[in-house]
Design an enzyme around this catalytic site. Structure first.
Site, PDB file in Angstrom:
ATOM      1  N   TYR A   1     -42.128  10.025  44.852  1.00 15.93           N
ATOM      2  CA  TYR A   1     -41.979  11.356  45.469  1.00 15.93           C
ATOM      3  C   TYR A   1     -40.629  11.965  45.082  1.00 15.93           C
ATOM      4  CZ  TYR A   1     -40.822  14.700  49.115  1.00 15.93           C
ATOM      5  OH  TYR A   1     -40.392  15.817  49.787  1.00 15.93           O
TER       6      TYR A   1
ATOM      7  N   THR B   1     -35.671  17.579  47.953  1.00 19.84           N
ATOM      8  CA  THR B   1     -35.554  16.551  48.990  1.00 19.84           C
ATOM      9  C   THR B   1     -34.338  15.648  48.799  1.00 19.84           C
ATOM     10  OG1 THR B   1     -36.612  14.532  49.842  1.00 19.84           O
ATOM     11  CG2 THR B   1     -37.167  15.147  47.613  1.00 19.84           C
TER      12      THR B   1
END
Ligand code: UDP
Length: 327
Positions: free
Chosen positions: A141, A117
């Site tokens: 995350y 990501t």
């Protein structure tokens, strides 16, 4: 037919990847615990129900299917949740991936495509984000995904695990054929939430923060169509099969849209009004995340076909309006 083990194949991106793999002549074997995915999204190959925290179960699936590669999508992926319970993110994402990576190496399956990501870059406003940019995540995350990238690098050094890392920007849209689409419960992503607000499934779309240092005060993101995104994964798999070695690629278009701009595009694409509320910033949100790299195009030959905002919203709206969309 060569098999590819697809973790998270019952989820939004994973199910689209299974379709793309199947079209490219591979058999996708989905490994999914169905915690956030849907068994009826597994249409392109077998489903193996299992949890990545259960190493023995992963070993059994490798032995049964003998995949030539792994595509690893299964993960917790909500920035906001990761700030509320970071331990959960480290346990599920990092421990789960470590189990999977160790099982792959033990099974001598040494091609690994990893769903990472842009959140690994953190909040570097004004910096061109390419694959060599420093990675300084600002939420658990992003940190969990960065840790997995590091594990892959260590396992390459020791076990020659060849891997392609894709750092996604914001994924949107749905299968143009209408077979599969985005559905999370609860939904947290901007475009599906806008569509739910449009058709009355929620009272309004709340804009998270209007005081960011951007032209209109709202966060800027780079949106990429899920079909284009998974095409890159098939190219990444072929890259590994061709022995081209480990590589990281950003997957974004290089165009940023603010939350207000996405709302305006949604209003035009659906020709419907959107009830809007204005709220606080969401913890963990970066001001702006836009890819500054063309590596995927120049090296993988990746050409996004549907990643313009109007098309992404139209495809998502078509899926949203279809009978397949679950309430
Ligand atoms: N966002 C928002 N309201 C919402 C959901 C998201 O304003 O109800 C904003 C969020 O702050 C971010 C952008 O929309 O700037 C994209 O958020 P999303 O959760 O879709 O993806 P993320 O960027 O977290 O991966």
């Amino acid at each position: 037919m060569d098999r590819v083990l697809v973790t998270g194949g019952a989820g939004y991106i994973g199910s689209h990847a299974c379709k793309a793999l199947s079209r490219a002549g591979f058999e996708p074997v989905t490994f999914d615990n169905l915690s956030t995915g849907w068994a009826d999204a597994v249409k392109f190959g077998p489903l193996e129900d299992g949890n990545l925290l259960d190493r023995a179960r992963i070993d059994t699936v490798f032995a049964k299917h003998q995949p030539i590669a792994v595509m690893h999508f299964a993960a917790l992926s909500q920035v906001g949740d990761s700030m509320k319970d970071p331990g959960l993110y480290w346990r599920e994402n990092v421990t789960g991936a470590l189990n999977l990576i160790e099982a792959a190496v033990a099974a001598d399956c040494k091609r690994f495509v990893f769903s990472s990501t842009c959140a690994t870059y953190g909040d570097q406003d004004g910096v061109v984000l390419d694959e060599d940019s420093v990675q300084i995540p600002i939420n658990a995350y992003g940190a969990s995904k960065q840790a997995i990238e590091q594990i892959l690098s260590n396992f390459e050094a020791t076990y020659d695990l060849q891997h392609v890392i894709f750092r996604y920007f914001n994924v949107a849209g749905a299968d143009p054929d209408g077979e599969i689409g985005e559905f999370h419960r609860p939904e947290t992503h901007l475009i599906p939430l806008i569509l739910q607000a449009i058709d009355g499934q929620r009272p309004a779309l709340t804009v998270f923060g209007t005081d960011y240092p951007t032209p209109d005060g709202t966060c800027i993101r780079d949106y990429v169509h899920v079909s284009d995104l998974v095409d890159a994964h098939v190219s990444g798999l072929k890259w590994l099969i061709d022995g081209k070695g480990s590589r990281a690629f950003n997957l974004g278009t290089g165009s940023g849209f603010s939350v207000r701009e996405v709302l305006e595009n949604a209003r035009r694409a659906t020709n419907r009004d959107i009830p809007i509320e204005y709220g606080e910033r969401r913890p963990g949100d970066a001001t702006s995340l836009v890819s500054g790299s063309s590596r995927a195009s120049s090296e993988l030959g990746w050409t996004p076909h549907r990643s313009n905002m109007k098309q992404m919203i139209s495809d998502a709206w078509q899926w949203h309006q279809s009978g397949d969309y679950k309430q």
